[in-house]
Design a protein around this motif. Sequence first.
Motif, PDB file in Angstrom:
ATOM      1  N   ARG A 207       0.809  -1.227   0.000  1.00 17.69           N
ATOM      2  CA  ARG A 207       0.000   0.000   0.000  1.00 17.69           C
ATOM      3  C   ARG A 207       0.844   1.281   0.000  1.00 17.69           C
ATOM      4  O   ARG A 207       0.384   2.338   0.392  1.00 17.69           O
ATOM      5  N   ASP A 209       3.369   2.227   1.825  1.00 20.72           N
ATOM      6  CA  ASP A 209       3.522   2.784   3.172  1.00 20.72           C
ATOM      7  C   ASP A 209       4.822   2.338   3.821  1.00 20.72           C
ATOM      8  O   ASP A 209       4.923   2.303   5.047  1.00 20.72           O
ATOM      9  N   ASP A 229       1.175   2.269  -5.324  1.00 16.62           N
ATOM     10  CA  ASP A 229       0.305   1.494  -4.433  1.00 16.62           C
ATOM     11  C   ASP A 229      -0.137   0.268  -5.226  1.00 16.62           C
ATOM     12  O   ASP A 229      -0.911   0.369  -6.169  1.00 16.62           O
ATOM     13  N   THR A 231      -2.122  -2.036  -4.568  1.00 15.52           N
ATOM     14  CA  THR A 231      -3.514  -2.467  -4.416  1.00 15.52           C
ATOM     15  C   THR A 231      -4.465  -1.700  -5.335  1.00 15.52           C
ATOM     16  O   THR A 231      -5.655  -1.968  -5.331  1.00 15.52           O
ATOM     17  N   ASN A 356      -6.532   4.123   1.874  1.00 18.28           N
ATOM     18  CA  ASN A 356      -5.088   3.956   2.001  1.00 18.28           C
ATOM     19  C   ASN A 356      -4.412   5.294   2.284  1.00 18.28           C
ATOM     20  O   ASN A 356      -4.741   6.317   1.672  1.00 18.28           O
ATOM     21  N   GLN A 440      -3.366   1.427   5.816  1.00 13.81           N
ATOM     22  CA  GLN A 440      -4.803   1.558   5.581  1.00 13.81           C
ATOM     23  C   GLN A 440      -5.520   2.005   6.860  1.00 13.81           C
ATOM     24  O   GLN A 440      -5.352   1.416   7.928  1.00 13.81           O
TER      25      GLN A 440
END
Length: 529
Positions: A207, A209, A229, A231, A356, A440
């Motif tokens: 994601r 992060d 990202d 996703t 996200n 998330q």
Amino acid sequence: MRIFDDRRMKHLFCGLLGWLMLGHPGMSCAEQHEHAQGKAVYDDNCAHCHGYEGDGQGYAFENVFPKPRDFTSGMFKIRTTPTGEEPTLEDLYNIISRGMPGTTMPAWEKVLTEEQRREVSIYLERYYREDEDEEDEEDEEDEEDEEDEEDEEDEEDEEDEEDEEDEAIIGPLLIPESPPSTPESIALGRELTLKVECDKCHGKEGRADGPSALELKDDWNEMPIRPADWTVPWRFGGGNQPEDLFRTVRTGLNGTPMPSFAEDLSEEETWNVVHYIRSLAQGTEPEVKRTLVSTKTESPLTLEFDDSRWDSAREFYVPFSGQLVLQERLFQPAVHSMRFKSLYSETEIAFRIQWNDPSSSEHKEFGGKDEMTIQFPAQYRDGEREIPYFLMGRPGRSVNLWLWSDEQGKTIDAKASRLGEWTLQEEQSLQSSIRHINGQYTLIIKRERVNGHKGSIQFHPQRTIIPLAFSAVEGSSSEGGTRRGVTTWYKLLLEQPVGMQVYVVPVILFMIILGLEVLLMIHLRRKDK
């Protein structure tokens, strides 16, 4: 005699200048014509962002993210050539045609003809090839001087170097056919992403992060740049097909912290990584439905994240757009979408929102804050067509906000009549819980359906459809105020339970119709006799 010498020198100078212009490989009549056509297309469609000099400093520079490409640098992200190399003409043509999802670079395939796209591809080369030609000429002059001095001594070394150069010549990447994706290849791919430390930028769940995600900068302007990202593959700038991901992993993205992994992963291992990335989400963007359904439940609602009733509630995909109407605009919001679910009982209603965000705390260093807002009309009657302006209303037509921010540490009930400005309601009755895991957020908000508070939306039993809208702020991207992701109005539908009559009545009608048909057939047979 002096006049003759001056005239002769002028003629000699003009002749030499003409010879240089005609002899310059980039100045042939045919190429001048191609450049003129490509320049016209570029100036009309591309210069607004990329600048008339190709330096990425068009008048839209300040308002777009990521920043427009600086063509003069010769650094291009999406290529089939090795790391650090310039793209092929076909690479330029393909990216112009397809655009770069997730950025302000649109696809030009349906706007420009094939001829126009090819012409502008040729024109783009001019921005970085001219500088290269000048550098090459200077290098050639220096090399000639050195060769004159050391010709005899370095003959054998030069031959060896030529052989090495011949061996090192690498053309565009040839992408082999993708093997089938299997559970085994996906599992191996996940292990490989951890082995080569993809998670440092893309995060453990993909994601974007990772611990380095907020520290990355590009090579063009030293501007912040975010990792992809995984996703949301429909936002991959270079495409999300298996061949696109294979190319990106093998060649890297010039001008960004994304390196090539050609030396770290074999072709088979690269395909495993591709299969893992593609397993994280469907390749196409989910369908956007304008009616969001709240599912009825009989038992009391809770704020627990693991409440199994959320599993049975219908999920809806809600994309955000940048706020482009008012000053301090935002073209590409960092929060690009969210997932919405809702439950209601006889006395309460609850919403669950997931989105996200790379961090729940580091953004404070950037002076920002995270926000998620649900918006309702402050006053609404069933069947009413006129509703407040979607950007948090306007004077005389205010909206009710259910606003969570990490600055407040909770969800507040507020009233607004102008974007980015709100006041607290006198009575607060919202309850919420929030968590941030692996990039998330999950936010649950609940309230009594009817609380009688002035300026707050009421979910009366007879009211089944209610307008709602959303807005979001991501603090580490310098968002806030009017700079935010927004949506227009959606409809919230309180799903009504299906009674037994829905199943019984059709059966009874079917039996009646069948009986009438049988009687009709008997009557017709008797008549024939």
